[in-house]
Design a protein around this motif. Structure first.
Motif, PDB file in Angstrom:
ATOM      1  N   ALA A  14       0.981  -1.160  -0.419  1.00 43.69           N
ATOM      2  CA  ALA A  14      -0.235  -0.331  -0.038  1.00 43.69           C
ATOM      3  C   ALA A  14       0.866   1.251   0.138  1.00 43.69           C
ATOM      4  N   LEU A  15       2.161   1.354   0.273  1.00 42.19           N
ATOM      5  CA  LEU A  15       2.852   2.600   0.883  1.00 42.19           C
ATOM      6  C   LEU A  15       3.490   2.108  -0.786  1.00 42.19           C
ATOM      7  N   PHE A  16       4.034   1.589  -1.115  1.00 40.96           N
ATOM      8  CA  PHE A  16       4.560   1.120  -2.171  1.00 40.96           C
ATOM      9  C   PHE A  16       3.660   1.862  -3.737  1.00 40.96           C
ATOM     10  N   PHE A  17       2.504   1.853  -3.877  1.00 40.51           N
ATOM     11  CA  PHE A  17       1.962   2.133  -4.707  1.00 40.51           C
ATOM     12  C   PHE A  17       1.471   4.136  -4.121  1.00 40.51           C
ATOM     13  N   ALA A  18       1.256   3.885  -3.048  1.00 41.37           N
ATOM     14  CA  ALA A  18       0.946   5.358  -2.833  1.00 41.37           C
ATOM     15  C   ALA A  18       2.034   6.375  -3.000  1.00 41.37           C
ATOM     16  N   LEU A  19       3.937   6.187  -2.778  1.00 43.93           N
ATOM     17  CA  LEU A  19       4.241   6.455  -3.425  1.00 43.93           C
ATOM     18  C   LEU A  19       4.471   6.407  -4.723  1.00 43.93           C
ATOM     19  N   LEU A  20       4.689   5.436  -5.498  1.00 41.72           N
ATOM     20  CA  LEU A  20       4.604   5.411  -7.036  1.00 41.72           C
ATOM     21  C   LEU A  20       2.850   6.484  -7.479  1.00 41.72           C
ATOM     22  N   TRP A  21       2.809   6.465  -6.658  1.00 41.53           N
ATOM     23  CA  TRP A  21       1.300   7.383  -7.181  1.00 41.53           C
ATOM     24  C   TRP A  21       1.985   8.786  -6.930  1.00 41.53           C
ATOM     25  N   LEU A  22       2.912   9.404  -6.226  1.00 42.53           N
ATOM     26  CA  LEU A  22       2.909  10.800  -5.593  1.00 42.53           C
ATOM     27  C   LEU A  22       4.655  10.444  -5.944  1.00 42.53           C
ATOM     28  N   ARG A  23       5.041  10.335  -7.212  1.00 39.74           N
ATOM     29  CA  ARG A  23       6.003   9.842  -8.106  1.00 39.74           C
ATOM     30  C   ARG A  23       6.332  11.147  -8.998  1.00 39.74           C
ATOM     31  N   PRO A  24       5.716  11.037 -10.250  1.00 42.49           N
ATOM     32  CA  PRO A  24       5.323  12.458 -10.344  1.00 42.49           C
ATOM     33  C   PRO A  24       5.509  13.917 -10.100  1.00 42.49           C
ATOM     34  N   LEU A  25       5.108  13.700  -9.163  1.00 42.48           N
ATOM     35  CA  LEU A  25       4.823  15.042  -7.789  1.00 42.48           C
ATOM     36  C   LEU A  25       6.113  15.330  -7.188  1.00 42.48           C
ATOM     37  N   ILE A  66      19.336  16.007  -7.628  1.00 38.76           N
ATOM     38  CA  ILE A  66      19.437  14.641  -8.457  1.00 38.76           C
ATOM     39  C   ILE A  66      19.370  13.804  -8.109  1.00 38.76           C
ATOM     40  N   ALA A  67      20.449  13.250  -6.571  1.00 40.11           N
ATOM     41  CA  ALA A  67      20.674  12.473  -5.311  1.00 40.11           C
ATOM     42  C   ALA A  67      19.091  12.036  -4.593  1.00 40.11           C
ATOM     43  N   LEU A  68      18.580  13.223  -4.601  1.00 36.88           N
ATOM     44  CA  LEU A  68      17.210  12.519  -3.920  1.00 36.88           C
ATOM     45  C   LEU A  68      16.270  12.570  -5.363  1.00 36.88           C
ATOM     46  N   SER A  69      15.834  12.292  -6.049  1.00 35.26           N
ATOM     47  CA  SER A  69      14.913  12.287  -7.287  1.00 35.26           C
ATOM     48  C   SER A  69      15.424  10.851  -7.287  1.00 35.26           C
ATOM     49  N   TRP A  70      17.282  10.508  -7.499  1.00 36.77           N
ATOM     50  CA  TRP A  70      16.939   8.872  -7.674  1.00 36.77           C
ATOM     51  C   TRP A  70      17.215   7.783  -6.343  1.00 36.77           C
ATOM     52  N   LEU A  76      11.309   3.062  -4.309  1.00 37.56           N
ATOM     53  CA  LEU A  76      10.291   2.362  -4.903  1.00 37.56           C
ATOM     54  C   LEU A  76      11.074   1.358  -5.750  1.00 37.56           C
ATOM     55  N   SER A  77      12.192   0.809  -6.571  1.00 36.16           N
ATOM     56  CA  SER A  77      12.049  -0.126  -6.716  1.00 36.16           C
ATOM     57  C   SER A  77      12.564  -1.664  -5.705  1.00 36.16           C
ATOM     58  N   ALA A  78      12.946  -0.734  -4.726  1.00 38.36           N
ATOM     59  CA  ALA A  78      13.464  -2.111  -3.385  1.00 38.36           C
ATOM     60  C   ALA A  78      11.686  -2.322  -3.380  1.00 38.36           C
ATOM     61  N   MET A  79      11.388  -1.600  -2.924  1.00 44.15           N
ATOM     62  CA  MET A  79       9.586  -2.016  -2.179  1.00 44.15           C
ATOM     63  C   MET A  79       8.767  -2.806  -3.097  1.00 44.15           C
ATOM     64  N   ALA A  80       8.952  -2.558  -4.481  1.00 42.21           N
ATOM     65  CA  ALA A  80       8.172  -3.583  -5.511  1.00 42.21           C
ATOM     66  C   ALA A  80       8.690  -5.039  -5.869  1.00 42.21           C
ATOM     67  N   GLY A  81      10.572  -4.562  -5.235  1.00 38.89           N
ATOM     68  CA  GLY A  81      10.536  -6.481  -5.216  1.00 38.89           C
ATOM     69  C   GLY A  81      10.624  -7.129  -6.497  1.00 38.89           C
ATOM     70  N   ASN A  82      10.066  -7.317  -6.827  1.00 36.03           N
ATOM     71  CA  ASN A  82       9.823  -7.934  -8.132  1.00 36.03           C
ATOM     72  C   ASN A  82      10.586  -7.647  -9.762  1.00 36.03           C
ATOM     73  N   GLY A  83      11.376  -6.725  -9.414  1.00 35.37           N
ATOM     74  CA  GLY A  83      12.733  -6.050 -10.601  1.00 35.37           C
ATOM     75  C   GLY A  83      11.187  -4.956 -11.291  1.00 35.37           C
ATOM     76  N   MET A  84      10.815  -4.952 -11.149  1.00 39.03           N
ATOM     77  CA  MET A  84       9.387  -3.269 -12.286  1.00 39.03           C
ATOM     78  C   MET A  84      10.473  -2.520 -12.026  1.00 39.03           C
ATOM     79  N   MET A  85      10.386  -1.815 -13.668  1.00 31.23           N
ATOM     80  CA  MET A  85      10.964  -0.657 -13.641  1.00 31.23           C
ATOM     81  C   MET A  85      10.842   0.223 -14.033  1.00 31.23           C
ATOM     82  N   LEU A  86      10.662   1.813 -13.889  1.00 28.28           N
ATOM     83  CA  LEU A  86      10.121   3.052 -13.916  1.00 28.28           C
ATOM     84  C   LEU A  86      10.854   3.532 -14.797  1.00 28.28           C
ATOM     85  N   VAL A  87       9.652   3.428 -15.933  1.00 28.53           N
ATOM     86  CA  VAL A  87      10.235   3.830 -17.072  1.00 28.53           C
ATOM     87  C   VAL A  87       8.870   4.710 -17.942  1.00 28.53           C
TER      88      VAL A  87
END
Length: 89
Positions: A14-25, A66-70, A76-87
């Protein structure tokens, strides 16, 4: 799976999807800050009147954004756990 383990897994997802939704913001302001400060850094390099600490501050803010964005994407990649790519598509 134990009940406690399933609850923790659900909370992480649930936290992962909330953070993923907030990613563009999160990324948009960080990108604007990094581009603006690094552009100002280059401009101050061309000007002779600016001081060294001003240049270093601008470079530090740009690289820090840049470091904060990375770091946000790494979390997010660590929380996804299944090798999900953010592209972007």
């Amino acid at each position: 799976m134990k009940m406690k383990s399933r609850l923790l897994y659900g909370l992480v997802k649930a936290l992962f999807f909330a953070l993923l939704w907030l990613r563009p913001l999160v990324h948009l302001p960080l990108q604007i800050i990094s581009y603006a400060s690094l552009l100002a850094f280059v401009v101050t390099l061309l000007m002779s009147g600016s001081e060294l600490h001003t240049r270093l501050l601008l470079a530090g803010v740009g690289i820090g954004a840049i470091a904060l964005s990375w770091s946000y994407d790494t979390l997010l990649s660590a929380m996804a756990g299944n090798g999900m790519m953010l592209v972007r598509e």
